[in-house]
Design a protein around this motif. Structure first.
Motif, mmCIF file in Angstrom:
data_model
loop_
_atom_site.group_PDB
_atom_site.id
_atom_site.type_symbol
_atom_site.label_atom_id
_atom_site.label_comp_id
_atom_site.label_asym_id
_atom_site.label_seq_id
_atom_site.Cartn_x
_atom_site.Cartn_y
_atom_site.Cartn_z
ATOM 1 N N UNK A 144 0.802 -1.212 0.000
ATOM 2 C CA UNK A 144 0.000 0.000 0.000
ATOM 3 C C UNK A 144 0.845 1.277 0.000
ATOM 4 N N UNK A 145 2.165 1.133 0.113
ATOM 5 C CA UNK A 145 3.045 2.306 0.100
ATOM 6 C C UNK A 145 3.252 2.763 -1.334
ATOM 7 N N UNK A 146 3.094 4.055 -1.585
ATOM 8 C CA UNK A 146 3.217 4.609 -2.931
ATOM 9 C C UNK A 146 4.677 4.969 -3.215
ATOM 10 N N UNK A 147 5.420 3.999 -3.764
ATOM 11 C CA UNK A 147 6.825 4.232 -4.077
ATOM 12 C C UNK A 147 7.005 4.943 -5.423
ATOM 13 N N UNK A 148 5.950 5.025 -6.220
ATOM 14 C CA UNK A 148 6.068 5.608 -7.549
ATOM 15 C C UNK A 148 6.400 7.085 -7.530
ATOM 16 N N UNK A 149 5.958 7.792 -6.490
ATOM 17 C CA UNK A 149 6.244 9.216 -6.352
ATOM 18 C C UNK A 149 7.438 9.387 -5.420
ATOM 19 N N UNK A 150 8.605 9.862 -5.929
ATOM 20 C CA UNK A 150 9.799 9.966 -5.085
ATOM 21 C C UNK A 150 9.607 10.832 -3.843
ATOM 22 N N UNK A 151 8.751 11.855 -3.932
ATOM 23 C CA UNK A 151 8.534 12.727 -2.784
ATOM 24 C C UNK A 151 7.963 11.963 -1.591
#
Length: 470
Positions: free
Chosen positions: A397-404
Protein backbone atom coordinates in the motif's frame (compact mmCIF):
# COMPACT_ATOMS: atom_id res chain seq x y z
CA UNK A 1 -8.55 -6.42 4.45
CA UNK A 2 -7.86 -7.09 8.15
CA UNK A 3 -10.69 -9.65 8.38
CA UNK A 4 -9.50 -11.46 5.25
CA UNK A 5 -5.96 -11.63 6.63
CA UNK A 6 -7.31 -12.90 9.94
CA UNK A 7 -9.26 -15.67 8.26
CA UNK A 8 -6.27 -16.66 6.10
CA UNK A 9 -4.25 -17.17 9.28
CA UNK A 10 -6.78 -19.62 10.59
CA UNK A 11 -8.50 -17.41 13.14
CA UNK A 12 -12.18 -18.11 13.82
CA UNK A 13 -14.82 -16.47 11.64
CA UNK A 14 -17.66 -16.79 14.12
CA UNK A 15 -16.46 -15.54 17.45
CA UNK A 16 -17.62 -14.08 20.69
CA UNK A 17 -17.08 -13.99 24.39
CA UNK A 18 -18.94 -14.80 27.55
CA UNK A 19 -20.84 -12.40 29.74
CA UNK A 20 -19.02 -9.45 31.26
CA UNK A 21 -15.78 -10.00 29.32
CA UNK A 22 -17.60 -9.86 26.01
CA UNK A 23 -19.41 -6.67 26.98
CA UNK A 24 -16.40 -4.90 28.51
CA UNK A 25 -13.88 -5.69 25.78
CA UNK A 26 -16.40 -5.89 22.91
CA UNK A 27 -14.94 -9.20 21.77
CA UNK A 28 -17.66 -10.05 19.27
CA UNK A 29 -17.39 -6.62 17.67
CA UNK A 30 -13.61 -7.07 17.33
CA UNK A 31 -13.99 -10.50 15.73
CA UNK A 32 -12.36 -12.49 18.52
CA UNK A 33 -13.14 -14.63 21.57
CA UNK A 34 -11.85 -15.22 25.09
CA UNK A 35 -9.70 -18.23 24.14
CA UNK A 36 -7.94 -16.36 21.35
CA UNK A 37 -7.32 -13.34 23.56
CA UNK A 38 -5.89 -15.45 26.39
CA UNK A 39 -3.53 -17.29 24.05
CA UNK A 40 -2.48 -13.99 22.48
CA UNK A 41 -1.77 -12.55 25.93
CA UNK A 42 0.39 -15.52 26.84
CA UNK A 43 2.35 -15.21 23.59
CA UNK A 44 2.95 -11.51 24.16
CA UNK A 45 4.17 -12.20 27.68
CA UNK A 46 6.52 -14.95 26.58
CA UNK A 47 8.09 -12.78 23.89
CA UNK A 48 8.52 -9.92 26.39
CA UNK A 49 9.47 -11.85 29.55
CA UNK A 50 13.19 -11.50 28.84
CA UNK A 51 12.96 -7.90 30.06
CA UNK A 52 12.52 -9.16 33.64
CA UNK A 53 16.08 -10.49 33.52
CA UNK A 54 17.79 -8.21 30.99
CA UNK A 55 16.67 -4.91 32.52
CA UNK A 56 18.16 -5.61 35.99
CA UNK A 57 21.46 -6.63 34.37
CA UNK A 58 21.67 -3.34 32.47
CA UNK A 59 20.53 -1.16 35.37
CA UNK A 60 22.79 -3.11 37.73
CA UNK A 61 25.80 -1.70 35.89
CA UNK A 62 24.65 1.74 37.10
CA UNK A 63 24.37 0.61 40.71
CA UNK A 64 20.64 -0.16 40.79
CA UNK A 65 20.03 -3.15 43.13
CA UNK A 66 19.39 -6.05 40.77
CA UNK A 67 16.79 -7.92 42.81
CA UNK A 68 14.81 -4.73 43.36
CA UNK A 69 15.12 -3.80 39.67
CA UNK A 70 13.69 -7.20 38.69
CA UNK A 71 10.65 -6.77 40.94
CA UNK A 72 10.14 -3.18 39.78
CA UNK A 73 10.39 -4.26 36.14
CA UNK A 74 7.73 -6.95 36.51
CA UNK A 75 5.51 -4.76 38.69
CA UNK A 76 5.66 -1.78 36.33
CA UNK A 77 5.03 -3.90 33.25
CA UNK A 78 2.12 -5.70 34.89
CA UNK A 79 0.31 -2.66 36.25
CA UNK A 80 0.74 -0.46 33.17
CA UNK A 81 -0.14 -3.22 30.69
CA UNK A 82 -3.37 -3.98 32.56
CA UNK A 83 -4.16 -0.26 32.66
CA UNK A 84 -3.55 0.00 28.91
CA UNK A 85 -5.92 -2.89 28.23
CA UNK A 86 -8.67 -1.44 30.40
CA UNK A 87 -8.29 2.18 29.25
CA UNK A 88 -7.77 1.69 25.51
CA UNK A 89 -9.15 -1.82 24.77
CA UNK A 90 -6.15 -2.43 22.50
CA UNK A 91 -3.71 -5.39 22.67
CA UNK A 92 -0.75 -3.21 23.62
CA UNK A 93 1.73 -4.25 26.31
CA UNK A 94 4.27 -2.09 28.13
CA UNK A 95 7.58 -2.67 29.91
CA UNK A 96 10.90 -0.97 30.57
CA UNK A 97 12.21 0.14 27.19
CA UNK A 98 15.30 -1.51 25.77
CA UNK A 99 17.72 1.15 24.56
CA UNK A 100 16.32 3.68 27.01
CA UNK A 101 17.61 1.56 29.90
CA UNK A 102 21.07 1.39 28.29
CA UNK A 103 21.16 5.17 27.79
CA UNK A 104 20.20 5.60 31.44
CA UNK A 105 22.86 3.21 32.73
CA UNK A 106 25.79 3.92 30.44
CA UNK A 107 25.04 7.46 29.28
CA UNK A 108 23.40 9.21 32.23
CA UNK A 109 25.04 7.39 35.16
CA UNK A 110 28.36 5.96 33.99
CA UNK A 111 28.92 8.56 31.27
CA UNK A 112 27.66 11.83 32.77
CA UNK A 113 28.25 10.92 36.42
CA UNK A 114 24.70 11.18 37.77
CA UNK A 115 23.51 8.81 40.49
CA UNK A 116 20.94 6.21 39.54
CA UNK A 117 18.44 8.02 41.76
CA UNK A 118 19.00 11.20 39.73
CA UNK A 119 18.70 9.19 36.51
CA UNK A 120 15.29 7.95 37.63
CA UNK A 121 14.39 11.58 38.34
CA UNK A 122 15.24 12.39 34.72
CA UNK A 123 12.91 9.61 33.56
CA UNK A 124 10.17 10.89 35.89
CA UNK A 125 10.38 14.47 34.58
CA UNK A 126 10.48 13.27 30.99
CA UNK A 127 7.29 11.33 31.66
CA UNK A 128 5.63 14.43 33.13
CA UNK A 129 6.52 16.44 30.01
CA UNK A 130 5.11 13.78 27.68
CA UNK A 131 1.97 13.57 29.82
CA UNK A 132 1.58 17.34 29.48
CA UNK A 133 1.88 17.01 25.69
CA UNK A 134 -0.90 14.41 25.73
CA UNK A 135 -3.21 16.47 27.94
CA UNK A 136 -2.77 19.52 25.70
CA UNK A 137 -3.46 17.43 22.60
CA UNK A 138 -0.03 18.10 21.08
CA UNK A 139 1.07 14.46 20.96
CA UNK A 140 -2.14 13.32 19.29
CA UNK A 141 -1.97 16.21 16.82
CA UNK A 142 1.53 15.18 15.73
CA UNK A 143 0.41 11.62 15.13
CA UNK A 144 -2.59 12.75 13.09
CA UNK A 145 -0.39 15.12 11.03
CA UNK A 146 1.78 12.30 9.66
CA UNK A 147 1.02 11.41 6.00
CA UNK A 148 -0.58 7.99 5.48
CA UNK A 149 2.37 6.83 3.36
CA UNK A 150 4.82 7.46 6.20
CA UNK A 151 2.50 5.73 8.67
CA UNK A 152 2.48 2.64 6.47
CA UNK A 153 6.27 2.78 6.21
CA UNK A 154 6.56 2.98 10.00
CA UNK A 155 4.55 -0.23 10.32
CA UNK A 156 6.65 -2.05 7.73
CA UNK A 157 9.87 -0.73 9.25
CA UNK A 158 8.92 -2.03 12.67
CA UNK A 159 8.09 -5.38 11.08
CA UNK A 160 11.59 -5.51 9.61
CA UNK A 161 13.01 -4.43 12.97
CA UNK A 162 11.14 -7.17 14.82
CA UNK A 163 12.28 -9.80 12.31
CA UNK A 164 15.85 -8.50 12.58
CA UNK A 165 15.73 -8.86 16.38
CA UNK A 166 14.35 -12.39 15.99
CA UNK A 167 17.11 -13.41 13.58
CA UNK A 168 19.71 -11.87 15.90
CA UNK A 169 18.30 -13.60 19.01
CA UNK A 170 18.25 -16.86 17.08
CA UNK A 171 21.93 -16.55 16.17
CA UNK A 172 21.01 -16.82 12.48
CA UNK A 173 22.61 -13.43 11.86
CA UNK A 174 25.47 -11.85 13.77
CA UNK A 175 28.20 -9.27 13.43
CA UNK A 176 31.91 -9.95 13.19
CA UNK A 177 33.21 -6.56 14.28
CA UNK A 178 35.55 -6.71 17.28
CA UNK A 179 36.52 -3.96 19.71
CA UNK A 180 40.28 -3.60 20.26
CA UNK A 181 42.40 -1.03 22.12
CA UNK A 182 43.47 1.86 19.91
CA UNK A 183 45.79 4.84 20.37
CA UNK A 184 45.76 6.07 23.93
CA UNK A 185 43.79 3.03 25.01
CA UNK A 186 40.61 4.25 23.27
CA UNK A 187 38.46 1.41 21.90
CA UNK A 188 38.24 1.12 18.12
CA UNK A 189 36.30 -1.23 15.82
CA UNK A 190 38.33 -3.87 14.01
CA UNK A 191 37.07 -5.98 11.08
CA UNK A 192 33.71 -4.18 10.85
CA UNK A 193 31.44 -6.58 9.00
CA UNK A 194 28.19 -5.09 10.22
CA UNK A 195 25.90 -8.08 9.62
CA UNK A 196 26.87 -11.62 8.73
CA UNK A 197 25.51 -15.15 8.77
CA UNK A 198 25.80 -16.69 12.20
CA UNK A 199 27.28 -20.07 12.98
CA UNK A 200 24.31 -22.29 12.23
CA UNK A 201 26.05 -25.24 13.86
CA UNK A 202 25.79 -23.59 17.26
CA UNK A 203 23.24 -25.34 19.52
CA UNK A 204 21.20 -22.16 20.08
CA UNK A 205 20.98 -21.46 16.34
CA UNK A 206 19.97 -25.06 15.61
CA UNK A 207 17.31 -24.83 18.32
CA UNK A 208 15.96 -21.61 16.84
CA UNK A 209 15.90 -23.09 13.33
CA UNK A 210 13.95 -26.06 14.66
CA UNK A 211 11.54 -23.67 16.37
CA UNK A 212 11.14 -21.65 13.18
CA UNK A 213 10.39 -24.77 11.13
CA UNK A 214 7.92 -26.02 13.75
CA UNK A 215 6.15 -22.67 14.00
CA UNK A 216 5.99 -22.24 10.22
CA UNK A 217 4.46 -25.72 9.92
CA UNK A 218 1.80 -24.79 12.47
CA UNK A 219 1.13 -21.44 10.78
CA UNK A 220 0.70 -22.85 7.26
CA UNK A 221 -1.50 -25.62 8.68
CA UNK A 222 -3.58 -22.82 10.27
CA UNK A 223 -3.32 -24.27 13.77
CA UNK A 224 -4.76 -21.92 16.36
CA UNK A 225 -2.16 -20.83 18.87
CA UNK A 226 0.65 -21.58 16.41
CA UNK A 227 3.09 -19.05 17.89
CA UNK A 228 2.48 -20.21 21.46
CA UNK A 229 2.74 -23.89 20.52
CA UNK A 230 5.95 -23.12 18.66
CA UNK A 231 7.47 -21.45 21.73
CA UNK A 232 6.41 -24.30 24.02
CA UNK A 233 7.59 -27.00 21.61
CA UNK A 234 10.97 -25.35 21.16
CA UNK A 235 11.38 -24.91 24.92
CA UNK A 236 10.63 -28.61 25.38
CA UNK A 237 13.37 -29.52 22.88
CA UNK A 238 15.69 -27.13 24.75
CA UNK A 239 15.27 -29.27 27.87
CA UNK A 240 16.24 -32.44 26.02
CA UNK A 241 19.28 -30.77 24.43
CA UNK A 242 20.53 -29.25 27.67
CA UNK A 243 19.81 -25.64 26.65
CA UNK A 244 17.17 -25.19 29.34
CA UNK A 245 17.00 -26.51 32.87
CA UNK A 246 14.32 -26.68 35.52
CA UNK A 247 14.83 -24.02 38.21
CA UNK A 248 16.17 -25.00 41.60
CA UNK A 249 13.36 -23.06 43.23
CA UNK A 250 9.94 -22.34 41.74
CA UNK A 251 8.77 -19.57 44.04
CA UNK A 252 10.43 -16.22 44.83
CA UNK A 253 8.68 -14.07 47.44
CA UNK A 254 9.38 -10.32 47.50
CA UNK A 255 11.27 -8.93 50.51
CA UNK A 256 11.96 -5.43 51.81
CA UNK A 257 15.25 -5.54 49.91
CA UNK A 258 13.47 -6.30 46.64
CA UNK A 259 11.41 -3.10 46.98
CA UNK A 260 14.43 -0.86 47.55
CA UNK A 261 14.15 1.14 44.31
CA UNK A 262 10.54 2.28 44.73
CA UNK A 263 10.26 6.02 45.37
CA UNK A 264 14.04 6.50 45.54
CA UNK A 265 14.26 8.98 42.64
CA UNK A 266 16.04 12.31 43.11
CA UNK A 267 13.94 15.31 41.97
CA UNK A 268 16.77 17.81 42.42
CA UNK A 269 18.19 16.80 39.06
CA UNK A 270 15.73 19.15 37.33
CA UNK A 271 17.77 22.10 38.67
CA UNK A 272 20.79 20.93 36.68
CA UNK A 273 20.63 22.46 33.20
CA UNK A 274 22.83 19.78 31.63
CA UNK A 275 20.35 17.11 32.76
CA UNK A 276 17.78 18.60 30.41
CA UNK A 277 19.72 17.32 27.40
CA UNK A 278 18.96 13.81 28.64
CA UNK A 279 15.36 14.71 29.49
CA UNK A 280 14.73 15.87 25.93
CA UNK A 281 16.62 12.94 24.41
CA UNK A 282 14.43 10.54 26.42
CA UNK A 283 11.35 12.53 25.45
CA UNK A 284 12.04 12.31 21.72
CA UNK A 285 12.70 8.57 21.86
CA UNK A 286 9.68 7.85 24.06
CA UNK A 287 7.41 10.08 21.99
CA UNK A 288 8.13 8.53 18.62
CA UNK A 289 8.89 4.92 19.61
CA UNK A 290 5.37 4.70 21.01
CA UNK A 291 3.91 6.43 17.97
CA UNK A 292 5.59 3.94 15.67
CA UNK A 293 4.50 0.97 17.76
CA UNK A 294 0.87 2.10 17.95
CA UNK A 295 0.70 2.68 14.19
CA UNK A 296 2.39 -0.63 13.38
CA UNK A 297 0.38 -2.79 15.79
CA UNK A 298 -2.79 -0.90 14.88
CA UNK A 299 -2.27 -1.65 11.21
CA UNK A 300 -1.66 -5.32 11.94
CA UNK A 301 -4.71 -5.57 14.24
CA UNK A 302 -6.93 -3.71 11.78
CA UNK A 303 -8.08 -0.85 13.99
CA UNK A 304 -6.55 2.01 11.98
CA UNK A 305 -9.10 4.19 10.21
CA UNK A 306 -8.79 4.64 6.40
CA UNK A 307 -6.99 7.97 6.96
CA UNK A 308 -4.44 6.27 9.23
CA UNK A 309 -5.74 7.71 12.51
CA UNK A 310 -6.33 5.59 15.62
CA UNK A 311 -9.61 5.60 17.58
CA UNK A 312 -9.21 6.26 21.33
CA UNK A 313 -5.65 7.42 20.63
CA UNK A 314 -5.55 9.82 23.56
CA UNK A 315 -6.21 6.97 26.00
CA UNK A 316 -3.27 5.03 24.56
CA UNK A 317 -0.91 8.01 24.69
CA UNK A 318 -1.97 9.00 28.21
CA UNK A 319 -1.32 5.54 29.64
CA UNK A 320 2.01 5.36 27.82
CA UNK A 321 3.03 8.77 29.20
CA UNK A 322 2.04 7.84 32.73
CA UNK A 323 4.06 4.65 32.27
CA UNK A 324 7.25 6.71 31.91
CA UNK A 325 6.41 8.52 35.16
CA UNK A 326 5.75 5.16 36.80
CA UNK A 327 9.05 3.73 35.57
CA UNK A 328 10.96 6.58 37.17
CA UNK A 329 9.05 6.22 40.44
CA UNK A 330 9.52 2.44 40.62
CA UNK A 331 13.19 2.63 39.62
CA UNK A 332 13.02 0.42 36.53
CA UNK A 333 13.76 3.05 33.82
CA UNK A 334 11.18 4.40 31.38
CA UNK A 335 8.23 2.08 30.73
CA UNK A 336 6.97 2.25 27.16
CA UNK A 337 4.68 0.45 24.70
CA UNK A 338 6.46 -2.62 23.31
CA UNK A 339 6.87 -3.66 19.69
CA UNK A 340 6.59 -7.26 20.90
CA UNK A 341 2.89 -6.52 21.35
CA UNK A 342 2.70 -7.46 17.68
CA UNK A 343 3.39 -11.09 18.58
CA UNK A 344 0.07 -11.31 20.42
CA UNK A 345 -1.69 -9.56 17.54
CA UNK A 346 -0.12 -12.09 15.18
CA UNK A 347 -1.71 -14.79 17.34
CA UNK A 348 -5.14 -13.19 16.92
CA UNK A 349 -5.32 -10.75 19.86
CA UNK A 350 -7.53 -7.79 19.04
CA UNK A 351 -8.70 -6.25 22.32
CA UNK A 352 -7.50 -5.09 25.72
CA UNK A 353 -8.19 -8.55 27.15
CA UNK A 354 -4.92 -9.64 25.54
CA UNK A 355 -3.12 -6.90 27.49
CA UNK A 356 -4.87 -7.76 30.75
CA UNK A 357 -3.71 -11.38 30.44
CA UNK A 358 -0.16 -10.26 29.66
CA UNK A 359 -0.17 -7.86 32.60
CA UNK A 360 -1.44 -10.49 35.04
CA UNK A 361 1.35 -12.81 33.94
CA UNK A 362 3.91 -10.08 34.62
CA UNK A 363 2.50 -9.66 38.13
CA UNK A 364 2.66 -13.43 38.68
CA UNK A 365 6.26 -13.35 37.45
CA UNK A 366 7.17 -11.38 40.59
CA UNK A 367 6.58 -14.62 42.50
CA UNK A 368 7.58 -17.11 39.80
CA UNK A 369 10.56 -15.39 38.19
CA UNK A 370 12.69 -18.58 38.24
CA UNK A 371 10.05 -20.37 36.12
CA UNK A 372 9.80 -17.54 33.61
CA UNK A 373 13.54 -17.69 33.09
CA UNK A 374 13.54 -21.23 31.69
CA UNK A 375 12.31 -20.13 28.23
CA UNK A 376 15.42 -19.44 26.10
CA UNK A 377 15.51 -16.53 23.66
CA UNK A 378 15.99 -19.05 20.85
CA UNK A 379 12.47 -20.31 21.59
CA UNK A 380 10.80 -16.90 21.23
CA UNK A 381 12.91 -15.73 18.28
CA UNK A 382 10.83 -17.64 15.65
CA UNK A 383 7.68 -15.85 16.81
CA UNK A 384 9.34 -12.48 16.23
CA UNK A 385 10.49 -13.49 12.76
CA UNK A 386 7.01 -14.61 11.73
CA UNK A 387 5.36 -11.51 13.21
CA UNK A 388 7.80 -9.41 11.20
CA UNK A 389 6.60 -11.20 8.08
CA UNK A 390 2.95 -10.59 8.94
CA UNK A 391 3.61 -6.87 9.38
CA UNK A 392 5.20 -6.65 5.92
CA UNK A 393 1.86 -7.12 4.15
CA UNK A 394 1.08 -3.38 4.20
CA UNK A 395 4.15 -2.64 2.06
CA UNK A 396 1.99 -3.09 -1.05
CA UNK A 397 0.00 0.00 0.00
CA UNK A 398 3.05 2.31 0.10
CA UNK A 399 3.22 4.61 -2.93
CA UNK A 400 6.83 4.23 -4.08
CA UNK A 401 6.07 5.61 -7.55
CA UNK A 402 6.24 9.22 -6.35
CA UNK A 403 9.80 9.97 -5.09
CA UNK A 404 8.53 12.73 -2.78
CA UNK A 405 6.59 10.13 -0.81
CA UNK A 406 8.44 6.95 -1.72
CA UNK A 407 11.97 7.97 -0.69
CA UNK A 408 11.01 9.10 2.86
CA UNK A 409 9.01 5.87 3.24
CA UNK A 410 12.01 3.85 2.06
CA UNK A 411 14.40 5.62 4.48
CA UNK A 412 11.92 5.07 7.32
CA UNK A 413 11.47 1.34 6.84
CA UNK A 414 15.18 0.80 6.12
CA UNK A 415 16.43 3.07 8.89
CA UNK A 416 14.74 1.25 11.78
CA UNK A 417 16.51 -2.11 11.55
CA UNK A 418 19.82 -0.64 10.36
CA UNK A 419 20.06 1.95 13.15
CA UNK A 420 18.45 -0.53 15.56
CA UNK A 421 16.20 2.29 16.69
CA UNK A 422 12.55 3.03 15.86
CA UNK A 423 12.83 6.73 16.63
CA UNK A 424 15.88 7.22 14.39
CA UNK A 425 14.13 5.53 11.47
CA UNK A 426 11.12 7.81 11.90
CA UNK A 427 13.43 10.81 12.10
CA UNK A 428 15.14 9.95 8.81
CA UNK A 429 11.74 9.67 7.15
CA UNK A 430 10.39 12.93 8.56
CA UNK A 431 13.44 15.04 7.74
CA UNK A 432 13.73 13.68 4.19
CA UNK A 433 9.98 14.19 3.65
CA UNK A 434 10.00 17.91 4.48
CA UNK A 435 13.24 18.48 2.54
CA UNK A 436 11.90 16.83 -0.60
CA UNK A 437 8.68 18.82 -0.39
CA UNK A 438 10.77 21.97 0.02
CA UNK A 439 12.97 21.09 -2.99
CA UNK A 440 9.87 20.56 -5.11
CA UNK A 441 8.41 23.91 -4.13
CA UNK A 442 5.56 22.24 -2.25
CA UNK A 443 6.38 23.34 1.27
CA UNK A 444 2.74 24.32 1.82
CA UNK A 445 1.77 20.64 1.55
CA UNK A 446 3.69 19.90 4.76
CA UNK A 447 1.70 20.14 7.98
CA UNK A 448 3.19 22.88 10.23
CA UNK A 449 3.71 20.36 13.04
CA UNK A 450 5.91 18.24 10.76
CA UNK A 451 8.27 21.20 10.29
CA UNK A 452 8.60 21.55 14.06
CA UNK A 453 9.06 17.83 14.64
CA UNK A 454 11.58 17.53 11.79
CA UNK A 455 13.62 20.37 13.30
CA UNK A 456 13.64 18.54 16.64
CA UNK A 457 14.66 15.34 14.91
CA UNK A 458 17.54 17.15 13.22
CA UNK A 459 18.78 18.19 16.66
CA UNK A 460 18.34 14.63 17.89
CA UNK A 461 20.01 12.88 14.93
CA UNK A 462 23.04 15.20 15.04
CA UNK A 463 23.33 14.89 18.83
CA UNK A 464 22.97 18.61 19.46
CA UNK A 465 21.02 18.47 22.74
CA UNK A 466 24.25 18.43 24.76
CA UNK A 467 25.37 21.70 23.13
CA UNK A 468 22.01 23.40 23.66
CA UNK A 469 21.84 22.49 27.38
CA UNK A 470 25.41 23.14 28.44
Amino acid sequence: MAREALEQRGAPKAVGGSGALDRWFRLREAGTDVRTEVIAGIVTFMTMAYIIFVNPDILGAAGVPRQAAAVATALGAGVMTILMGLASNYPLALASGMGLNAVLAFGVVLGAGYTWQQAMGIVFWEGLLVTLLVLTGARESVMNAIPANLKRAIGVGIGLFIAFIGLKNAGIITHTATIVPGPGGQPVISNPTYVALGNLREPAALLALFGLALTLLLVVRRVRGALLLGILGTTLVAFFTGQARLPETWLSLPTAESLATIGRLDFSVVLNLSAWSFIFAFLMTDFFDTMGTVVAVGGEAGYLRPDGTVPRLRNVLLVDSLAAVTGGFLGCSSITTYIESASGVGEGGRTGLTSVVTGLLFLLAIFFAPVVGIVPSAATAPALIIVGFLMMSVVREIEFGNPEDGIPAFLTLLGMPLTFNISHGIGLGFVSYVLLKLFRGRARDVHPLLWVVSALFTVELFGLWQFIFR
